[in-house]
Design a protein around this motif. Structure first.
Motif, PDB file in Angstrom:
ATOM      1  N   ARG A 182       6.902  -3.473 -12.105  1.00 29.35           N
ATOM      2  CA  ARG A 182       6.138  -2.240 -11.933  1.00 29.35           C
ATOM      3  C   ARG A 182       4.637  -2.549 -12.018  1.00 29.35           C
ATOM      4  NH1 ARG A 182      10.242   0.799 -11.468  1.00 29.35           N
ATOM      5  NH2 ARG A 182      12.109   0.339 -12.667  1.00 29.35           N
ATOM      6  N   ALA A 183       3.853  -1.816 -11.205  1.00 28.34           N
ATOM      7  CA  ALA A 183       2.414  -2.063 -11.096  1.00 28.34           C
ATOM      8  C   ALA A 183       1.618  -0.887 -11.647  1.00 28.34           C
ATOM      9  CB  ALA A 183       2.038  -2.299  -9.635  1.00 28.34           C
ATOM     10  N   ILE A 184       0.831  -1.162 -12.669  1.00 29.25           N
ATOM     11  CA  ILE A 184      -0.037  -0.156 -13.286  1.00 29.25           C
ATOM     12  C   ILE A 184      -1.437  -0.355 -12.707  1.00 29.25           C
ATOM     13  CG2 ILE A 184      -1.036   0.643 -15.458  1.00 29.25           C
ATOM     14  CD1 ILE A 184       1.592  -0.629 -16.776  1.00 29.25           C
TER      15      ILE A 184
ATOM     16  N   LEU B 133       3.518   7.410  -7.723  1.00 26.46           N
ATOM     17  CA  LEU B 133       4.343   7.938  -6.645  1.00 26.46           C
ATOM     18  C   LEU B 133       4.829   9.315  -7.077  1.00 26.46           C
ATOM     19  CD1 LEU B 133       6.417   4.709  -6.070  1.00 26.46           C
ATOM     20  CD2 LEU B 133       4.629   5.604  -4.563  1.00 26.46           C
ATOM     21  N   TYR B 134       4.566  10.319  -6.243  1.00 29.01           N
ATOM     22  CA  TYR B 134       5.149  11.637  -6.495  1.00 29.01           C
ATOM     23  C   TYR B 134       6.456  11.689  -5.715  1.00 29.01           C
ATOM     24  CZ  TYR B 134       6.194  16.539  -6.573  1.00 29.01           C
ATOM     25  OH  TYR B 134       6.847  17.731  -6.760  1.00 29.01           O
ATOM     26  N   THR B 135       7.537  12.098  -6.387  1.00 31.06           N
ATOM     27  CA  THR B 135       8.831  12.220  -5.737  1.00 31.06           C
ATOM     28  C   THR B 135       9.258  13.680  -5.770  1.00 31.06           C
ATOM     29  OG1 THR B 135       9.376   9.983  -6.458  1.00 31.06           O
ATOM     30  CG2 THR B 135      11.193  11.328  -5.637  1.00 31.06           C
ATOM     31  N   GLU B 136       9.298  14.276  -4.580  1.00 25.81           N
ATOM     32  CA  GLU B 136       9.630  15.693  -4.447  1.00 25.81           C
ATOM     33  C   GLU B 136      11.019  16.012  -5.008  1.00 25.81           C
ATOM     34  OE1 GLU B 136      10.067  18.544  -0.629  1.00 25.81           O
ATOM     35  OE2 GLU B 136       8.367  17.136  -0.573  1.00 25.81           O
TER      36      GLU B 136
ATOM     37  N   TYR C 240       6.226  12.081 -11.387  1.00 30.24           N
ATOM     38  CA  TYR C 240       5.312  10.997 -11.043  1.00 30.24           C
ATOM     39  C   TYR C 240       5.850   9.718 -11.661  1.00 30.24           C
ATOM     40  CZ  TYR C 240       1.886  14.400  -9.467  1.00 30.24           C
ATOM     41  OH  TYR C 240       1.256  15.397  -8.787  1.00 30.24           O
ATOM     42  N   THR C 241       5.871   8.647 -10.844  1.00 31.09           N
ATOM     43  CA  THR C 241       6.363   7.364 -11.341  1.00 31.09           C
ATOM     44  C   THR C 241       5.392   6.244 -10.971  1.00 31.09           C
ATOM     45  OG1 THR C 241       7.663   6.976  -9.331  1.00 31.09           O
ATOM     46  CG2 THR C 241       8.794   8.050 -11.167  1.00 31.09           C
ATOM     47  N   ILE C 242       5.476   5.170 -11.742  1.00 33.07           N
ATOM     48  CA  ILE C 242       4.664   3.981 -11.506  1.00 33.07           C
ATOM     49  C   ILE C 242       5.296   3.196 -10.352  1.00 33.07           C
ATOM     50  CG2 ILE C 242       3.993   1.773 -12.545  1.00 33.07           C
ATOM     51  CD1 ILE C 242       3.935   3.337 -15.258  1.00 33.07           C
ATOM     52  N   PRO C 243       4.505   2.746  -9.386  1.00 28.74           N
ATOM     53  CA  PRO C 243       5.070   1.991  -8.268  1.00 28.74           C
ATOM     54  C   PRO C 243       5.804   0.744  -8.760  1.00 28.74           C
ATOM     55  CG  PRO C 243       2.746   2.491  -7.877  1.00 28.74           C
ATOM     56  CD  PRO C 243       3.047   2.883  -9.281  1.00 28.74           C
TER      57      PRO C 243
ATOM     58  N   GLY D 127       7.400  -9.958  -6.539  1.00 26.80           N
ATOM     59  CA  GLY D 127       8.148  -8.708  -6.376  1.00 26.80           C
ATOM     60  C   GLY D 127       7.293  -7.495  -6.679  1.00 26.80           C
ATOM     61  N   MET D 128       6.463  -7.590  -7.708  1.00 32.91           N
ATOM     62  CA  MET D 128       5.563  -6.479  -8.045  1.00 32.91           C
ATOM     63  C   MET D 128       4.588  -6.230  -6.898  1.00 32.91           C
ATOM     64  SD  MET D 128       2.242  -5.580  -9.234  1.00 32.91           S
ATOM     65  CE  MET D 128       1.548  -7.130  -9.734  1.00 32.91           C
ATOM     66  N   VAL D 129       4.012  -7.294  -6.355  1.00 34.84           N
ATOM     67  CA  VAL D 129       3.072  -7.169  -5.236  1.00 34.84           C
ATOM     68  C   VAL D 129       3.789  -6.565  -4.022  1.00 34.84           C
ATOM     69  CG1 VAL D 129       1.693  -8.485  -3.559  1.00 34.84           C
ATOM     70  CG2 VAL D 129       1.510  -8.990  -6.018  1.00 34.84           C
ATOM     71  N   ARG D 130       5.001  -7.045  -3.711  1.00 33.63           N
ATOM     72  CA  ARG D 130       5.766  -6.531  -2.578  1.00 33.63           C
ATOM     73  C   ARG D 130       6.041  -5.038  -2.743  1.00 33.63           C
ATOM     74  NH1 ARG D 130      10.748  -5.280  -2.512  1.00 33.63           N
ATOM     75  NH2 ARG D 130      11.352  -6.572  -4.272  1.00 33.63           N
ATOM     76  N   GLU D 131       6.529  -4.645  -3.910  1.00 34.67           N
ATOM     77  CA  GLU D 131       6.835  -3.231  -4.162  1.00 34.67           C
ATOM     78  C   GLU D 131       5.581  -2.363  -4.063  1.00 34.67           C
ATOM     79  OE1 GLU D 131       9.578  -1.407  -4.674  1.00 34.67           O
ATOM     80  OE2 GLU D 131      11.065  -3.006  -4.690  1.00 34.67           O
ATOM     81  N   LEU D 132       4.476  -2.831  -4.636  1.00 34.28           N
ATOM     82  CA  LEU D 132       3.224  -2.075  -4.615  1.00 34.28           C
ATOM     83  C   LEU D 132       2.738  -1.883  -3.174  1.00 34.28           C
ATOM     84  CD1 LEU D 132       0.974  -0.678  -6.226  1.00 34.28           C
ATOM     85  CD2 LEU D 132      -0.099  -2.923  -6.520  1.00 34.28           C
ATOM     86  N   GLU D 133       2.816  -2.935  -2.378  1.00 33.48           N
ATOM     87  CA  GLU D 133       2.411  -2.834  -0.967  1.00 33.48           C
ATOM     88  C   GLU D 133       3.324  -1.880  -0.200  1.00 33.48           C
ATOM     89  OE1 GLU D 133       0.424  -7.264  -0.316  1.00 33.48           O
ATOM     90  OE2 GLU D 133       2.531  -6.968   0.197  1.00 33.48           O
TER      91      GLU D 133
END
Length: 172
Positions: free
Chosen positions: A27-29, A39-42, A47-50, A63-69
């Motif tokens: 996870r990326a802070i 990330l807002y999830t309808e 709200y969640t951390i990417p 993996g953190m960089v990939r998910e954040l991108e």
């Protein structure tokens, strides 16, 4: 990396004779002043951390960089530093296991404020996920209200809200 917290879902009273599926996540802070990239999830109204699950054999930071991108369209990701590990045990509703043991490796980093294109998976699109910069205190208050009032809340909101509160306490 320091251990932040371990949580066990209330439906899990023991792990004896349970099939446990282990999932590593990153996870990326990303903080800019009092704003945080979330990330807002309808679907879950939260709200969640990417971040998300790591692929088999994938390096945690890669993996953190990939998910954040993928999830935010972040550009120029740099100054990556360890923040901590959040561990959780929760029910797993597939045939291959009874319990998921998720270990989230959390990192802080910096990015360019302007976001690029996201590349969401189908379920993320269906859930109405979108990246946004938001004041961290507003995000915490929103999630606390969702925890208290919403039947739509997902299982991860407690983790996310705990992490947001810790980030606000330690980084602002």
């Amino acid at each position: 990396m320091r251990h932040l917290k371990t949580t066990i879902h209330p439906d899990i009273d023991h792990l004896d004779d349970k099939l446990v599926f282990k999932r590593n996540a990153a996870r990326a802070i990303v903080v800019d002043g009092e704003d945080i990239l979330l990330l807002y999830t309808e679907r879950y109204h939260d709200y969640t951390i990417p971040g998300g699950g790591l692929d088999e054999g994938e390096d945690v930071i890669a993996g953190m960089v990939r998910e954040l991108e993928e999830e935010t369209g972040a550009n120029n990701i740099h100054s990556i530093k360890p923040f901590g590990i959040f561990e959780e045990f929760r029910p797993w509703y597939k045939d291959d296991a009874d319990v998921m043991h998720m270990i989230s490796y959390c990192y802080t980093c910096k990015i360019d404020r302007e976001l690029g294109q996201t590349s969401y998976e189908d379920y993320e699109i269906k859930n109405g996920m979108k990246p946004m910069w938001i004041n961290i205190h507003d995000a915490i208050a929103h999630n606390e209200k969702t925890i208290a009032e919403s039947p739509k809340k997902g299982m991860s909101i407690e983790r996310e809200t705990y992490l947001l509160q810790l980030v606000a306490k330690e980084m602002l």
